[in-house]
Motif scaffolding. Structure first.
Motif: not given
Length: 230
Positions: A21-23, A26-36
């Motif tokens: 989604c290009e958002a 945040i610090a603990n996310e890698t490659i893909i955000c939690t929502n996606c």
């Protein structure tokens, strides 16, 4: 600890973006955000033998098991993710998907009789232009997680065709020009081979690969794709 602080500061000024989604991540996310991660549509594999994917190969080629990770939709997040891997050089996505796929679908049990993992190959001209096969990091991650050898050089693409990304289902189906060649038929004799791909739509490419692979005596073939077009 100092390195973590430096990384946090760097992340503030140069945030990485989600491949879906290009958002900003945040610090603990890698490659893909939690929502996606939660929004991606998983494919219903049922028993890995009788499902919507395996049905398209009935009467065409013998498939032992058919597995897809995501549903591939025209405006879906899986499409964005695979596009980043395939055309934007984001090869780390392949590694992520390989590891994620194994654990999410418990593939250690599903593919416990597989002897080799092989990718649908790119033609050498296309691979030279792109710089890589988008399936390499995916295949190597699967190999590491499943403890099954990954082999790229036995099945090769012997005909060159333009990308099918923007073709509709019918146009892909009638494209029968793609040719493959198996270099060593003896290696796969009496073996169970896992053939991997990024996206399956009509199954025409997989069918062409399998028709060449079955030149190996008593071979069994299963397929695994990152996504299947619904």
């Amino acid at each position: 600890m100092k390195m973590n602080k430096l990384e946090s500061i760097f992340h503030i000024f140069y945030p990485k973006s989600c491949a879906c989604c290009e958002a900003n991540l945040i610090a603990n996310e890698t490659i893909i955000c939690t929502n996606c991660r939660h929004d991606l549509s998983y494919f219903d594999n049922k028993d890995f033998i009788e499902n919507q994917l395996s049905i398209i190969f009935k009467g065409r080629i013998p498939i032992k098991k058919a597995v897809a990770f995501f549903q591939f939709q025209k405006y879906g997040k899986a499409k964005n993710l695979i596009h980043q891997l395939k055309y934007q050089g984001r090869q780390e996505i392949g590694t992520l998907l390989g590891k994620w796929c194994v654990h999410q679908l418990k593939l250690k049990d599903v593919f416990n009789t597989v002897d080799y993992i092989i990718p649908v190959p790119l033609h050498k001209k296309k691979q030279r232009k792109r710089g890589y096969n988008q399936l390499t990091t995916f295949g190597k991650a699967l190999s590491e997680e499943l403890q099954i050898p990954y082999i790229e050089s036995i099945l090769i693409r012997s005909s060159f065709s333009k990308t099918q990304t923007y073709k509709n289902r019918f146009e892909r189906f009638i494209n029968t020009e793609t040719k493959f060649e198996i270099i060593d038929t003896q290696l796969f004799e009496n073996k169970h081979v896992l053939l991997i791909d990024d996206v399956i739509t009509t199954g025409a490419t997989i069918e062409s690969c399998c028709k060449e692979l079955i030149r190996s005596e008593n071979i069994e073939i299963s397929i695994l794709t990152m996504a299947f077009t619904i």
